[in-house]
Enzyme design. Structure first.
Site, PDB file in Angstrom:
ATOM      1  CE  LYS A 159      -4.250  -1.791   0.476  1.00 48.43           C
ATOM      2  NZ  LYS A 159      -5.644  -1.727   0.710  1.00 48.43           N
ATOM      3  CE  LYS A 194      -5.908  -8.066  -2.370  1.00 47.69           C
ATOM      4  NZ  LYS A 194      -6.683  -7.946  -1.185  1.00 47.69           N
ATOM      5  CE  LYS A 206     -13.106  -3.679  -0.768  1.00 54.80           C
ATOM      6  NZ  LYS A 206     -12.146  -3.067   0.176  1.00 54.80           N
TER       7      LYS A 206
HETATM    8  P1  ATP Z   1      -8.310  -3.084  -1.418  1.00 60.45           P
HETATM    9  O1  ATP Z   1      -8.081  -3.254  -2.865  1.00 60.45           O
HETATM   10  O2  ATP Z   1      -8.997  -1.813  -1.037  1.00 60.45           O
HETATM   11  O3  ATP Z   1      -7.121  -3.411  -0.573  1.00 60.45           O
HETATM   12  P2  ATP Z   1      -9.557  -5.663  -1.250  1.00 60.45           P
HETATM   13  O4  ATP Z   1     -10.359  -5.933  -2.454  1.00 60.45           O
HETATM   14  O5  ATP Z   1      -8.278  -6.370  -1.086  1.00 60.45           O
HETATM   15  O6  ATP Z   1      -9.412  -4.112  -1.042  1.00 60.45           O
HETATM   16  P3  ATP Z   1     -10.282  -5.913   1.504  1.00 60.45           P
HETATM   17  O7  ATP Z   1     -11.240  -5.002   2.138  1.00 60.45           O
HETATM   18  O8  ATP Z   1      -8.840  -5.682   1.777  1.00 60.45           O
HETATM   19  O9  ATP Z   1     -10.518  -5.971  -0.055  1.00 60.45           O
HETATM   20  O10 ATP Z   1     -10.620  -7.412   1.851  1.00 60.45           O
HETATM   21  C1  ATP Z   1     -11.853  -7.887   2.312  1.00 60.45           C
HETATM   22  C2  ATP Z   1     -11.874  -9.386   2.400  1.00 60.45           C
HETATM   23  O11 ATP Z   1     -11.908  -9.954   1.102  1.00 60.45           O
HETATM   24  C3  ATP Z   1     -10.628  -9.980   3.076  1.00 60.45           C
HETATM   25  O12 ATP Z   1     -11.018 -11.116   3.809  1.00 60.45           O
HETATM   26  C4  ATP Z   1      -9.776 -10.370   1.940  1.00 60.45           C
HETATM   27  O13 ATP Z   1      -8.880 -11.399   2.272  1.00 60.45           O
HETATM   28  C5  ATP Z   1     -10.819 -10.838   0.935  1.00 60.45           C
HETATM   29  N1  ATP Z   1     -10.342 -10.694  -0.417  1.00 60.45           N
HETATM   30  C6  ATP Z   1     -10.065  -9.529  -1.043  1.00 60.45           C
HETATM   31  N2  ATP Z   1      -9.655  -9.759  -2.291  1.00 60.45           N
HETATM   32  C7  ATP Z   1      -9.654 -11.112  -2.455  1.00 60.45           C
HETATM   33  C8  ATP Z   1      -9.319 -11.973  -3.531  1.00 60.45           C
HETATM   34  N3  ATP Z   1      -8.904 -11.490  -4.677  1.00 60.45           N
HETATM   35  N4  ATP Z   1      -9.442 -13.295  -3.362  1.00 60.45           N
HETATM   36  C9  ATP Z   1      -9.877 -13.794  -2.184  1.00 60.45           C
HETATM   37  N5  ATP Z   1     -10.216 -13.039  -1.130  1.00 60.45           N
HETATM   38  C10 ATP Z   1     -10.100 -11.722  -1.248  1.00 60.45           C
END
Ligand code: ATP
Ligand code: LTN
Length: 332
Positions: A113, A195, A198
């Site tokens: 980040k 990964k 969002k």
């Molecule tokens: P950001 O991009 O803002 O970091 P993010 O999409 O990674 O957001 P988070 O809020 O960090 O989302 O994660 C929320 C939940 O979703 C966590 O349990 C995280 O492990 C899960 N998660 C997020 N992205 C994935 C993914 N690509 N595959 C599986 N689990 C995910």
């Protein structure tokens, strides 16, 4: 013996993705009958990056609506906004004093980040895992269902809890990560080595839970594969196809072997079409409920207000115990 406690949350930093759903929310829904579940919208964590205040408020309601539309029953689960339960922040300060800079320095999410937000490497981003530890420990959660990327944060949570217990005697339950085997890491459609996130900048990399059927079809059609034209699971050499197989398998409840068999002799065109169809079919009812809920802000308010009340009750008890142990004076 009472039910075990679960806590998890998602930041309100963007539209939720298929990764959030398959990696986290889908597992939460399965757990709601067996456990005492606390599911929050991590709006305080969202402040570690810059947000437009109105957009953040809107996003928090969207995340809440997704939770409920995905099948989390507000009667069975405690669903709330992190910022509305003060105990998290109270415990956060205390635990900051039991966490070492060296430990936080090793966190890969902080490194990622800070690289992404080089103009805003604030100390909230650095101490993010301590607030997350507080979220978990303030409910004495036994299990924390998250995607693979959060494993390291769970480990530091356990270390902090063990350290505190060693000094003050048994206080915190040592929580365990619950990481589903397959959905643990849904990868980007354009870059299947990273990964699906969002906050991605390339929108074709991500399926958002509120994408239209046309967009879902388009994005899956464009998804990166390879030149073999054979639906075979091989994460190392065929990350794109393996990721699509994971998505397909998770939605259809099929193992990778079963998916391979189903598409034997078929090319990527067929496979992508079929994958798009199952994703659209899965998301359609969810989207209908989601849009209904967004039109009913009073209902959403009822859910988060009663959630905060329930959460506060449990969390206050633990914070009081911690205040007492570290030597603070509690007003009776
Ligand atoms: P950001 O991009 O803002 O970091 P993010 O999409 O990674 O957001 P988070 O809020 O960090 O989302 O994660 C929320 C939940 O979703 C966590 O349990 C995280 O492990 C899960 N998660 C997020 N992205 C994935 C993914 N690509 N595959 C599986 N689990 C995910
Ligand atoms: N850091 C988590 C969101 C989060 C969380 C939590 C998850 C904040 N507090 C407590 C589980 C338990 C993420 O998914 N990025």
């Amino acid at each position: 013996m009472g039910k075990k406690t679960i806590l998890s949350g998602i930041q309100a930093t963007g539209n939720l993705t298929l990764g959030n759903y398959l990696g986290a929310i889908q597992n939460w829904v399965k757990m709601q009958d067996e456990y005492d579940c606390y599911y929050m919208i991590a709006d305080l964590h969202s402040l570690t990056v810059r947000n437009d205040p109105e957009v953040l408020r809107k996003r928090a309601m969207q995340v809440l609506a997704i939770y409920v539309a995905s099948g989390l029953d507000p009667e069975k689960n405690t669903i709330f906004l992190q910022s509305q339960v003060d105990a998290h922040v109270k415990l956060n300060w205390i635990l900051n004093c039991y966490t070492y800079m060296g430990e936080l320095n090793r966190m890969t999410q902080f490194k990622d980040k800070s690289a992404k937000h080089a103009d805003n490497i604030n100390s909230g981003l650095f101490t993010y895992p301590v607030l997350m530890a507080s979220d978990i420990l303030v409910y004495n959660a036994d299990l924390v269902p998250v995607g693979e990327d959060q494993r390291q944060h769970l480990e530091i949570t356990r270390d902090i809890a063990e350290r505190f217990n060693a000094i003050y005697g048994q206080t915190f339950v040592i929580p365990e990560a619950f990481i589903g085997e397959q959905g643990a890491r849904i990868m980007g459609l354009q870059d299947p080595t990273a990964k699906m996130s969002k906050s991605a900048t390339n929108l074709n990399d991500v399926i958002f839970l509120n994408d239209s059927p046309e967009d879902i079809r388009k994005k899956l059609k464009k998804a990166v594969t390879d030149s073999e034209n054979c639906v075979r699971y091989d994460k190392e050499n065929k990350p794109g196809v393996s990721n699509l197989m994971t998505i397909y398998g998770l939605i259809e409840g099929k193992s990778m072997d079963e998916v391979e068999k189903e598409f034997e002799g078929k090319g990527y065109g067929d496979f992508k079409n079929k994958t798009a169809e199952v994703v659209v079919k899965k998301l359609q009812p969810l989207q209908e409920k989601y849009y209904d809920l967004l039109e009913n802000p009073e209902k959403l308010k009822e859910i988060y207000e009663s959630g905060a009340k329930k959460a506060q009750k449990k969390a206050n008890k633990i914070v009081n115990e911690v205040y007492q142990k570290v030597g603070l004076i509690i007003n009776s």
